[in-house]
Design a protein around this motif. Structure first.
Motif, PDB file in Angstrom:
ATOM      1  N   ASP A 202      -3.132  24.941  11.437  1.00 43.32           N
ATOM      2  CA  ASP A 202      -3.597  24.674  10.638  1.00 43.32           C
ATOM      3  C   ASP A 202      -3.942  25.129   9.751  1.00 43.32           C
ATOM      4  O   ASP A 202      -3.589  24.194   8.479  1.00 43.32           O
ATOM      5  CB  ASP A 202      -5.708  25.274  10.998  1.00 43.32           C
ATOM      6  N   ASP A 203      -2.272  26.285   9.435  1.00 38.28           N
ATOM      7  CA  ASP A 203      -1.852  26.546   8.343  1.00 38.28           C
ATOM      8  C   ASP A 203      -1.080  25.376   7.744  1.00 38.28           C
ATOM      9  O   ASP A 203      -0.804  25.161   6.553  1.00 38.28           O
ATOM     10  CB  ASP A 203      -1.375  27.803   8.310  1.00 38.28           C
ATOM     11  N   ALA A 204      -0.463  24.710   8.417  1.00 30.97           N
ATOM     12  CA  ALA A 204       0.351  24.085   7.912  1.00 30.97           C
ATOM     13  C   ALA A 204      -0.535  22.747   8.022  1.00 30.97           C
ATOM     14  O   ALA A 204       0.466  21.694   6.638  1.00 30.97           O
ATOM     15  CB  ALA A 204       1.683  23.824   9.063  1.00 30.97           C
ATOM     16  N   VAL A 205      -1.567  22.377   8.804  1.00 31.45           N
ATOM     17  CA  VAL A 205      -1.533  21.285   8.096  1.00 31.45           C
ATOM     18  C   VAL A 205      -2.658  20.984   6.474  1.00 31.45           C
ATOM     19  O   VAL A 205      -2.043  20.437   6.366  1.00 31.45           O
ATOM     20  CB  VAL A 205      -3.199  20.901   9.160  1.00 31.45           C
ATOM     21  N   PHE A 206      -3.273  22.261   6.253  1.00 33.99           N
ATOM     22  CA  PHE A 206      -3.725  22.057   4.769  1.00 33.99           C
ATOM     23  C   PHE A 206      -2.847  22.664   3.796  1.00 33.99           C
ATOM     24  O   PHE A 206      -2.634  21.938   2.783  1.00 33.99           O
ATOM     25  CB  PHE A 206      -4.506  23.493   4.731  1.00 33.99           C
ATOM     26  N   ALA A 207      -1.468  23.055   4.469  1.00 34.61           N
ATOM     27  CA  ALA A 207      -0.122  22.999   3.399  1.00 34.61           C
ATOM     28  C   ALA A 207       0.251  22.319   3.318  1.00 34.61           C
ATOM     29  O   ALA A 207       0.269  21.118   1.937  1.00 34.61           O
ATOM     30  CB  ALA A 207       1.265  24.080   3.697  1.00 34.61           C
ATOM     31  N   GLY A 208       0.525  20.919   4.498  1.00 34.62           N
ATOM     32  CA  GLY A 208       1.176  19.843   4.353  1.00 34.62           C
ATOM     33  C   GLY A 208       0.137  18.956   3.547  1.00 34.62           C
ATOM     34  O   GLY A 208       0.785  18.030   2.055  1.00 34.62           O
ATOM     35  N   VAL A 209      -0.872  18.337   3.409  1.00 34.21           N
ATOM     36  CA  VAL A 209      -2.154  17.540   2.629  1.00 34.21           C
ATOM     37  C   VAL A 209      -1.915  18.098   1.278  1.00 34.21           C
ATOM     38  O   VAL A 209      -1.626  17.813   1.029  1.00 34.21           O
ATOM     39  CB  VAL A 209      -3.635  17.843   3.282  1.00 34.21           C
ATOM     40  N   ALA A 210      -2.112  19.964   1.095  1.00 34.12           N
ATOM     41  CA  ALA A 210      -1.927  19.381  -0.118  1.00 34.12           C
ATOM     42  C   ALA A 210       0.030  19.156  -1.201  1.00 34.12           C
ATOM     43  O   ALA A 210      -0.115  18.687  -2.170  1.00 34.12           O
ATOM     44  CB  ALA A 210      -1.979  21.334  -0.803  1.00 34.12           C
ATOM     45  N   GLU A 211       0.748  19.171  -0.456  1.00 34.55           N
ATOM     46  CA  GLU A 211       1.443  18.506  -0.653  1.00 34.55           C
ATOM     47  C   GLU A 211       1.488  17.093  -0.860  1.00 34.55           C
ATOM     48  O   GLU A 211       1.354  16.529  -1.989  1.00 34.55           O
ATOM     49  CB  GLU A 211       3.386  18.780   0.195  1.00 34.55           C
TER      50      GLU A 211
ATOM     51  N   THR B  72       7.009  11.240   3.854  1.00 32.91           N
ATOM     52  CA  THR B  72       6.839  11.557   5.208  1.00 32.91           C
ATOM     53  C   THR B  72       6.523  13.246   4.979  1.00 32.91           C
ATOM     54  O   THR B  72       7.130  14.143   4.329  1.00 32.91           O
ATOM     55  CB  THR B  72       7.846  11.624   5.836  1.00 32.91           C
ATOM     56  N   HIS B  73       5.748  13.088   5.878  1.00 36.86           N
ATOM     57  CA  HIS B  73       5.716  15.180   5.691  1.00 36.86           C
ATOM     58  C   HIS B  73       5.868  15.295   7.203  1.00 36.86           C
ATOM     59  O   HIS B  73       4.739  15.123   8.282  1.00 36.86           O
ATOM     60  CB  HIS B  73       4.696  15.124   5.428  1.00 36.86           C
TER      61      HIS B  73
ATOM     62  N   VAL C   3       0.982  -1.191   0.250  1.00 33.21           N
ATOM     63  CA  VAL C   3      -0.330   0.255  -0.047  1.00 33.21           C
ATOM     64  C   VAL C   3       1.216   1.244  -0.359  1.00 33.21           C
ATOM     65  O   VAL C   3       1.615   0.969   0.529  1.00 33.21           O
ATOM     66  CB  VAL C   3      -0.782   0.327   1.790  1.00 33.21           C
ATOM     67  N   HIS C   4       0.371   2.565  -0.831  1.00 32.76           N
ATOM     68  CA  HIS C   4       1.357   3.517  -0.689  1.00 32.76           C
ATOM     69  C   HIS C   4       0.622   3.884   0.302  1.00 32.76           C
ATOM     70  O   HIS C   4      -0.536   4.096   0.830  1.00 32.76           O
ATOM     71  CB  HIS C   4       1.075   4.347  -1.691  1.00 32.76           C
ATOM     72  N   LEU C   5       1.797   5.317   1.078  1.00 29.86           N
ATOM     73  CA  LEU C   5       1.239   5.684   2.451  1.00 29.86           C
ATOM     74  C   LEU C   5       2.161   7.180   1.911  1.00 29.86           C
ATOM     75  O   LEU C   5       3.585   7.874   1.838  1.00 29.86           O
ATOM     76  CB  LEU C   5       2.501   4.740   3.723  1.00 29.86           C
ATOM     77  N   ALA C   6       1.097   8.713   3.212  1.00 28.93           N
ATOM     78  CA  ALA C   6       1.568   8.896   3.317  1.00 28.93           C
ATOM     79  C   ALA C   6       1.967   9.371   4.432  1.00 28.93           C
ATOM     80  O   ALA C   6       0.577   9.200   5.065  1.00 28.93           O
ATOM     81  CB  ALA C   6       0.296  10.122   2.347  1.00 28.93           C
ATOM     82  N   LEU C   7       2.827   9.489   5.072  1.00 26.05           N
ATOM     83  CA  LEU C   7       2.989   9.347   6.986  1.00 26.05           C
ATOM     84  C   LEU C   7       3.253  11.496   6.896  1.00 26.05           C
ATOM     85  O   LEU C   7       4.476  11.738   7.509  1.00 26.05           O
ATOM     86  CB  LEU C   7       4.461   8.627   7.393  1.00 26.05           C
ATOM     87  N   ILE C   8       2.319  11.105   8.397  1.00 31.00           N
ATOM     88  CA  ILE C   8       2.649  12.477   8.961  1.00 31.00           C
ATOM     89  C   ILE C   8       3.673  12.258  10.473  1.00 31.00           C
ATOM     90  O   ILE C   8       2.480  11.851  11.140  1.00 31.00           O
ATOM     91  CB  ILE C   8       1.110  13.545   8.855  1.00 31.00           C
ATOM     92  N   ASP C   9       3.409  13.304  10.689  1.00 28.30           N
ATOM     93  CA  ASP C   9       3.791  13.314  12.595  1.00 28.30           C
ATOM     94  C   ASP C   9       4.390  14.522  12.753  1.00 28.30           C
ATOM     95  O   ASP C   9       5.659  15.002  11.994  1.00 28.30           O
ATOM     96  CB  ASP C   9       5.457  11.952  12.903  1.00 28.30           C
ATOM     97  N   HIS C  10       5.052  14.973  13.698  1.00 29.24           N
ATOM     98  CA  HIS C  10       5.758  16.401  13.983  1.00 29.24           C
ATOM     99  C   HIS C  10       7.741  16.177  14.500  1.00 29.24           C
ATOM    100  O   HIS C  10       7.940  16.613  14.842  1.00 29.24           O
ATOM    101  CB  HIS C  10       5.375  16.892  15.066  1.00 29.24           C
ATOM    102  N   ASP C  11       6.931  14.766  14.897  1.00 30.95           N
ATOM    103  CA  ASP C  11       9.475  13.911  14.899  1.00 30.95           C
ATOM    104  C   ASP C  11       9.735  13.322  14.009  1.00 30.95           C
ATOM    105  O   ASP C  11       9.267  12.838  13.297  1.00 30.95           O
ATOM    106  CB  ASP C  11       9.269  12.309  16.036  1.00 30.95           C
ATOM    107  N   ALA C  12      10.361  14.053  13.473  1.00 30.51           N
ATOM    108  CA  ALA C  12      10.887  14.741  12.606  1.00 30.51           C
ATOM    109  C   ALA C  12      12.620  13.411  12.121  1.00 30.51           C
ATOM    110  O   ALA C  12      12.209  12.029  11.170  1.00 30.51           O
ATOM    111  CB  ALA C  12      11.635  15.435  11.318  1.00 30.51           C
ATOM    112  N   ALA C  13      12.472  13.363  13.582  1.00 32.54           N
ATOM    113  CA  ALA C  13      13.841  12.347  12.967  1.00 32.54           C
ATOM    114  C   ALA C  13      12.993  10.914  12.823  1.00 32.54           C
ATOM    115  O   ALA C  13      14.078  10.241  12.647  1.00 32.54           O
ATOM    116  CB  ALA C  13      14.724  12.353  14.319  1.00 32.54           C
ATOM    117  N   ALA C  14      12.145  10.498  14.245  1.00 37.27           N
ATOM    118  CA  ALA C  14      11.534   8.860  14.397  1.00 37.27           C
ATOM    119  C   ALA C  14      10.596   9.002  12.892  1.00 37.27           C
ATOM    120  O   ALA C  14      10.879   7.493  12.261  1.00 37.27           O
ATOM    121  CB  ALA C  14      10.186   9.166  15.411  1.00 37.27           C
TER     122      ALA C  14
END
Length: 279
Positions: free
Chosen positions: A67-76, A59-60, A33-44
Motif C-alpha cells: 500500500d505504501d508503495a502504491v500511494f508513493a507511486g501515485v504521488a509520482e 513508467t512506474h 493519449v498520455h499514459l502512466a503505466l504501472i506494473d511490477h515487471d520493470a523489464a517488460a
C-alpha cells in the motif's frame, strides 16, 4: 452522460506490461493519449514503453501488494501528469486448485493482487480524478465475477469482490464528475491462465493440463478486448461484456441463478480437473 475525451489527458493503466494492459496502452498511445503505466515487471514495462511513440509515457514499477508503495507511486504519477481523467485496472493473476489443495496463504496472495491492488490504486488516484472536469474508472472484473466455477475459488472470490467494489464506488460517486464501470472479459488470449499460479499441492503436469484445457476455450484476441475496454471507458459504461461467452454467461446466470453450474460443468470439466493423475 458526456462522452469522455481521453486525448490531451492522461490515462493510468495497471498491469500494463503484458496482456490486455499492454494492448490498451498501444491503442491509446496511437491516438496520442498520455499514459502512466504501472506494473511490477520493470523489464517488460521498459520494453513496452520503448515501442510507444507520439505521446507522453511514464513508467512506474510498483508492487500492488504494498500500500505504501502504491500511494508513493501515485504521488509520482500525479506530479508528472497534472491532467488525469481515466484509470484502467488490468493487473491480476489466476490460481488453480480446489479448496482442499489451496493454502490460506495462496488464496490471500491472489486476493491481494486481484482485489486489494485494485482498491489501493483506485483510492490513491481518486483525488486526482476528482480534480478533472470529468473522469472515469474502469475495473477489469471477469466472467467469473458473474458465475463462480469449481476449482477457481480464490479467483472467483476476488473478482466478485472487484465487482462489488466497482458497483459500491459507482454509487458513492453518483452525482460527482467521476464515474465507475466494470468490464467482464471471457476467454481473452492473454496467457494469464498458462502463466498464472496453481496450488503447490497440485502435480505440475496436472496443473499444466488443466490450464491448457482452459486456454483452448479462449477465443477473443487481446487487441479486440482492448478496443472494447477503451470504448467502455470513453462511453463511461457501468457494465460491459467482452466476448461472446461473457454475454452468454450473463444471460445464463440471470435465467438460472441457482442452477447455472449444471450448464457450465461439462464444458469446464477438463479445465477444473486438478486431481486426476496423468496416466
Amino acid at each position: 452522460m458526456k462522452h469522455l475525451d481521453l486525448v490531451g489527458s492522461t490515462t493510468v493503466i495497471t498491469g500494463a506490461a503484458n496482456g490486455m494492459g499492454a494492448e490498451i496502452a498501444r491503442l491509446l498511445a496511437a491516438r496520442g493519449v498520455h499514459l502512466a503505466l504501472i506494473d511490477h515487471d520493470a523489464a517488460a514495462l521498459a520494453m513496452l514503453a520503448e515501442t510507444l511513440d507520439g505521446t507522453i509515457v511514464t513508467t512506474h514499477v510498483i508492487d500492488l501488494h504494498d500500500d505504501d508503495a502504491v500511494f508513493a507511486g501515485v504521488a509520482e504519477i500525479t506530479a508528472a501528469h497534472p491532467r488525469i481523467n481515466a484509470l484502467i485496472t488490468c493487473a491480476g493473476s489466476s490460481m488453480l486448485g480446489t479448496l482442499d489443495q489451496l493454502t490460506m496463504e495462496e488464496m490471500r496472495w491472489l486476493t491481494d493482487v486481484n482485489l486489494w491492488g485494485t482498491v489501493s490504486v483506485t483510492k490513491a488516484l481518486l483525488p486526482a480524478l476528482r480534480a478533472a472536469p470529468s473522469a472515469h474508472i474502469t475495473h477489469l472484473a471477469s466472467v467469473y465475477a458473474m458465475a463462480a466455477p469449481a476449482g477457481r475459488i480464490p479467483y472467483a472470490m476476488s473478482k466478485f469482490a472487484v465487482r462489488a467494489f466497482s458497483e459500491a464506488l459507482r454509487h458513492e460517486l453518483e452525482g460527482s464528475s467521476v464515474t465507475v464501470g466494470a468490464v467482464y472479459p471471457a476467454g481473452v488470449r492473454t496467457g494469464i491462465i498458462l502463466h498464472g499460479r496453481y496450488a503447490a499441492a497440485i502435480d505440475p503436469d496436472v496443473a499444466a493440463r488443466a490450464a491448457a484445457a482452459q486456454a483452448k476455450m479462449y477465443h477473443t484476441e487481446p487487441a479486440d478486448a482492448a478496443a472494447l475496454i477503451v470504448r467502455a471507458t470513453e462511453r463511461r459504461t457501468a457494465r460491459a461484456m467482452v466476448g461472446r461467452e461473457a454475454r452468454l454467461i450473463d444471460v445464463l446466470v440471470r435465467a438460472a441463478p441457482s442452477a447455472y453450474w449444471r450448464v457450465m460443468r461439462r464444458p469446464l470439466r477438463a479445465a477444473i480437473d486438478t486431481t486426476t493423475p496423468i496416466s
